[in-house]
Design a protein around this motif. Sequence first.
Motif, PDB file in Angstrom:
ATOM      1  N   PRO A 196       0.807  -1.237   0.000  1.00 35.15           N
ATOM      2  CA  PRO A 196       0.000   0.000   0.000  1.00 35.15           C
ATOM      3  C   PRO A 196       0.830   1.271   0.000  1.00 35.15           C
ATOM      4  O   PRO A 196       0.484   2.241  -0.684  1.00 35.15           O
ATOM      5  CB  PRO A 196      -0.820  -0.133   1.288  1.00 35.15           C
ATOM      6  N   ALA A 197       1.943   1.278   0.739  1.00 34.20           N
ATOM      7  CA  ALA A 197       2.777   2.485   0.778  1.00 34.20           C
ATOM      8  C   ALA A 197       3.361   2.787  -0.597  1.00 34.20           C
ATOM      9  O   ALA A 197       3.488   3.959  -0.988  1.00 34.20           O
ATOM     10  CB  ALA A 197       3.888   2.314   1.817  1.00 34.20           C
ATOM     11  N   GLU A 198       3.728   1.746  -1.352  1.00 26.53           N
ATOM     12  CA  GLU A 198       4.296   1.970  -2.680  1.00 26.53           C
ATOM     13  C   GLU A 198       3.224   2.447  -3.655  1.00 26.53           C
ATOM     14  O   GLU A 198       3.489   3.307  -4.503  1.00 26.53           O
ATOM     15  CB  GLU A 198       4.950   0.690  -3.198  1.00 26.53           C
ATOM     16  N   LEU A 199       2.006   1.915  -3.537  1.00 30.47           N
ATOM     17  CA  LEU A 199       0.917   2.405  -4.376  1.00 30.47           C
ATOM     18  C   LEU A 199       0.639   3.880  -4.094  1.00 30.47           C
ATOM     19  O   LEU A 199       0.419   4.668  -5.021  1.00 30.47           O
ATOM     20  CB  LEU A 199      -0.343   1.580  -4.134  1.00 30.47           C
ATOM     21  N   ASP A 200       0.665   4.266  -2.817  1.00 31.22           N
ATOM     22  CA  ASP A 200       0.474   5.669  -2.459  1.00 31.22           C
ATOM     23  C   ASP A 200       1.569   6.534  -3.078  1.00 31.22           C
ATOM     24  O   ASP A 200       1.310   7.629  -3.591  1.00 31.22           O
ATOM     25  CB  ASP A 200       0.480   5.845  -0.943  1.00 31.22           C
ATOM     26  N   ALA A 201       2.801   6.044  -3.025  1.00 30.77           N
ATOM     27  CA  ALA A 201       3.925   6.809  -3.569  1.00 30.77           C
ATOM     28  C   ALA A 201       3.816   6.941  -5.087  1.00 30.77           C
ATOM     29  O   ALA A 201       4.078   8.013  -5.651  1.00 30.77           O
ATOM     30  CB  ALA A 201       5.240   6.150  -3.182  1.00 30.77           C
ATOM     31  N   LEU A 202       3.411   5.871  -5.768  1.00 34.21           N
ATOM     32  CA  LEU A 202       3.243   5.925  -7.219  1.00 34.21           C
ATOM     33  C   LEU A 202       2.139   6.902  -7.595  1.00 34.21           C
ATOM     34  O   LEU A 202       2.259   7.648  -8.581  1.00 34.21           O
ATOM     35  CB  LEU A 202       2.914   4.531  -7.759  1.00 34.21           C
ATOM     36  N   PHE A 203       1.058   6.904  -6.813  1.00 34.22           N
ATOM     37  CA  PHE A 203      -0.028   7.846  -7.075  1.00 34.22           C
ATOM     38  C   PHE A 203       0.456   9.280  -6.867  1.00 34.22           C
ATOM     39  O   PHE A 203       0.130  10.186  -7.643  1.00 34.22           O
ATOM     40  CB  PHE A 203      -1.203   7.535  -6.157  1.00 34.22           C
ATOM     41  N   GLY A 204       1.245   9.501  -5.818  1.00 32.85           N
ATOM     42  CA  GLY A 204       1.797  10.839  -5.588  1.00 32.85           C
ATOM     43  C   GLY A 204       2.720  11.281  -6.715  1.00 32.85           C
ATOM     44  O   GLY A 204       2.692  12.442  -7.135  1.00 32.85           O
ATOM     45  N   ASP A 205       3.533  10.357  -7.238  1.00 33.08           N
ATOM     46  CA  ASP A 205       4.401  10.681  -8.375  1.00 33.08           C
ATOM     47  C   ASP A 205       3.564  11.108  -9.580  1.00 33.08           C
ATOM     48  O   ASP A 205       3.904  12.068 -10.291  1.00 33.08           O
ATOM     49  CB  ASP A 205       5.253   9.465  -8.760  1.00 33.08           C
ATOM     50  N   LEU A 206       2.468  10.369  -9.820  1.00 29.43           N
ATOM     51  CA  LEU A 206       1.608  10.683 -10.959  1.00 29.43           C
ATOM     52  C   LEU A 206       0.915  12.027 -10.762  1.00 29.43           C
ATOM     53  O   LEU A 206       0.809  12.829 -11.702  1.00 29.43           O
ATOM     54  CB  LEU A 206       0.581   9.568 -11.144  1.00 29.43           C
ATOM     55  N   GLN A 207       0.442  12.306  -9.548  1.00 30.69           N
ATOM     56  CA  GLN A 207      -0.167  13.614  -9.271  1.00 30.69           C
ATOM     57  C   GLN A 207       0.813  14.746  -9.547  1.00 30.69           C
ATOM     58  O   GLN A 207       0.472  15.761 -10.155  1.00 30.69           O
ATOM     59  CB  GLN A 207      -0.637  13.668  -7.823  1.00 30.69           C
ATOM     60  N   ASP A 208       2.038  14.593  -9.063  1.00 35.14           N
ATOM     61  CA  ASP A 208       3.045  15.635  -9.295  1.00 35.14           C
ATOM     62  C   ASP A 208       3.276  15.868 -10.782  1.00 35.14           C
ATOM     63  O   ASP A 208       3.387  17.012 -11.237  1.00 35.14           O
ATOM     64  CB  ASP A 208       4.363  15.240  -8.631  1.00 35.14           C
ATOM     65  N   ALA A 209       3.373  14.771 -11.545  1.00 36.60           N
ATOM     66  CA  ALA A 209       3.623  14.903 -12.976  1.00 36.60           C
ATOM     67  C   ALA A 209       2.461  15.602 -13.675  1.00 36.60           C
ATOM     68  O   ALA A 209       2.665  16.469 -14.544  1.00 36.60           O
ATOM     69  CB  ALA A 209       3.856  13.521 -13.582  1.00 36.60           C
ATOM     70  N   TYR A 210       1.234  15.260 -13.298  1.00 37.37           N
ATOM     71  CA  TYR A 210       0.068  15.880 -13.924  1.00 37.37           C
ATOM     72  C   TYR A 210      -0.024  17.355 -13.540  1.00 37.37           C
ATOM     73  O   TYR A 210      -0.323  18.213 -14.386  1.00 37.37           O
ATOM     74  CB  TYR A 210      -1.198  15.141 -13.501  1.00 37.37           C
ATOM     75  N   GLU A 211       0.239  17.655 -12.291  1.00 38.39           N
ATOM     76  CA  GLU A 211       0.158  19.040 -11.835  1.00 38.39           C
ATOM     77  C   GLU A 211       1.248  19.903 -12.465  1.00 38.39           C
ATOM     78  O   GLU A 211       1.052  21.101 -12.680  1.00 38.39           O
ATOM     79  CB  GLU A 211       0.217  19.078 -10.311  1.00 38.39           C
ATOM     80  N   GLN A 212       2.384  19.314 -12.775  1.00 40.90           N
ATOM     81  CA  GLN A 212       3.421  20.063 -13.490  1.00 40.90           C
ATOM     82  C   GLN A 212       2.918  20.473 -14.872  1.00 40.90           C
ATOM     83  O   GLN A 212       3.199  21.592 -15.344  1.00 40.90           O
ATOM     84  CB  GLN A 212       4.687  19.225 -13.621  1.00 40.90           C
ATOM     85  N   LEU A 213       2.161  19.600 -15.527  1.00 42.04           N
ATOM     86  CA  LEU A 213       1.590  19.947 -16.828  1.00 42.04           C
ATOM     87  C   LEU A 213       0.607  21.109 -16.693  1.00 42.04           C
ATOM     88  O   LEU A 213       0.545  21.988 -17.559  1.00 42.04           O
ATOM     89  CB  LEU A 213       0.868  18.740 -17.432  1.00 42.04           C
ATOM     90  N   ILE A 214      -0.167  21.127 -15.617  1.00 43.72           N
ATOM     91  CA  ILE A 214      -1.114  22.222 -15.398  1.00 43.72           C
ATOM     92  C   ILE A 214      -0.369  23.550 -15.270  1.00 43.72           C
ATOM     93  O   ILE A 214      -0.766  24.567 -15.842  1.00 43.72           O
ATOM     94  CB  ILE A 214      -1.958  21.952 -14.138  1.00 43.72           C
ATOM     95  N   ARG A 215       0.719  23.532 -14.498  1.00 48.59           N
ATOM     96  CA  ARG A 215       1.479  24.785 -14.306  1.00 48.59           C
ATOM     97  C   ARG A 215       2.032  25.316 -15.624  1.00 48.59           C
ATOM     98  O   ARG A 215       2.190  26.528 -15.784  1.00 48.59           O
ATOM     99  CB  ARG A 215       2.627  24.535 -13.321  1.00 48.59           C
ATOM    100  N   ALA A 216       2.297  24.419 -16.570  1.00 49.68           N
ATOM    101  CA  ALA A 216       2.909  24.838 -17.835  1.00 49.68           C
ATOM    102  C   ALA A 216       1.875  25.087 -18.929  1.00 49.68           C
ATOM    103  O   ALA A 216       2.255  25.345 -20.072  1.00 49.68           O
ATOM    104  CB  ALA A 216       3.901  23.771 -18.300  1.00 49.68           C
ATOM    105  N   ASN A 217       0.572  25.031 -18.602  1.00 47.71           N
ATOM    106  CA  ASN A 217      -0.465  25.096 -19.630  1.00 47.71           C
ATOM    107  C   ASN A 217      -1.485  26.179 -19.287  1.00 47.71           C
ATOM    108  O   ASN A 217      -2.456  25.932 -18.569  1.00 47.71           O
ATOM    109  CB  ASN A 217      -1.151  23.726 -19.735  1.00 47.71           C
ATOM    110  N   PRO A 218      -1.301  27.419 -19.782  1.00 46.70           N
ATOM    111  CA  PRO A 218      -2.218  28.529 -19.449  1.00 46.70           C
ATOM    112  C   PRO A 218      -3.662  28.255 -19.863  1.00 46.70           C
ATOM    113  O   PRO A 218      -4.594  28.624 -19.140  1.00 46.70           O
ATOM    114  CB  PRO A 218      -1.630  29.719 -20.206  1.00 46.70           C
TER     115      PRO A 218
END
Length: 315
Positions: free
Chosen positions: A253-275
């Motif tokens: 479960p801890a690794e699944l949580d970490a993978l989900f957090g990695d994916l959230q960060d990656a998606y949110e980085q796209l938001i910051r770069a997309n006006p």
Amino acid sequence: MTQPSLTTQLRRIEGAIGGLLFTRGQTGSRPTPLGHSVLSRARPIVAEMTALVTAARDAAVGAGGLRLRIGSIGSRAVTGWLGRVHARLPDTDTTIHIEVSADTLLQLLATNQLDVALVHEFDGFPLHVPAGVERRMLVAREPRFVALAAGHPAADRPVIRLPDLADEPWIVDPTADDECAALRRAFTSAGLDPRLVHVRDSTTAAELVASGEAVRPCQPTADPAPGTVLRPLHGDPLAARLFLASRPCSLPPAELDALFGDLQDAYEQLIRANPAYRAWLHRHTSPLLRVPDRPDQPERSGRPGRPPRTEPPAA
């Protein structure tokens, strides 16, 4: 696989079998009676071969180190996701499998060929989730924008209405789950009946859009191809949900949580770069706007206080 390569391979198989397996038409290919017979007998053989390869790989991993098998639909978030996983798990053998079909990714999960997968589900077209697979919501509603030529008369409008593009051919990928059906439903609801053009190759599709020959729906995080622009559609007639799918028994479960957090960060980085996408999120007061607009904002992991929403395994 390109269309000519696929056609060549099918002809070789038909030559080896000694009969016609598929009939080909304008809307795609369908199995003949002989094709159905061959498919029904081939599936268990393929399943056994898959089980053999999986068992062999598991044995090799046991002898050689850790392994993580990631699957995903096509998304610009994948590169950032993988980068974060590699940085966090430098000693893990991480592989990526990209599929157009979310249903295929779910089946690969269910048969232990993947550990996690990023999948989407179009509004009104629920996925069939295999038993034992659960999903964590990444984005509750991601709109589909439209890509059109920069010189198109509607390109200067901040938001485009479907009737403004009713006379345009729309490019769709017939192998993408429910994309064509979702687009047809949106047009039917608007009282429109535009021509749909089936194009499987993304490079060709981008060139057709840039030349003004057609338009096509796209993810709001997409990077516009040269000579094209992306615009939201009025009323958001096309939208999808994004999930991280997994089998709870495949990873701690801890690794699944970490993978989900990695994916959230990656998606949110796209938001910051997309006006354009940020502007859409502002108009809809999306919870994703908890992401700062400053590109230098330090990235987070773990998400304390933001537990991922988890759907229970399918019955």
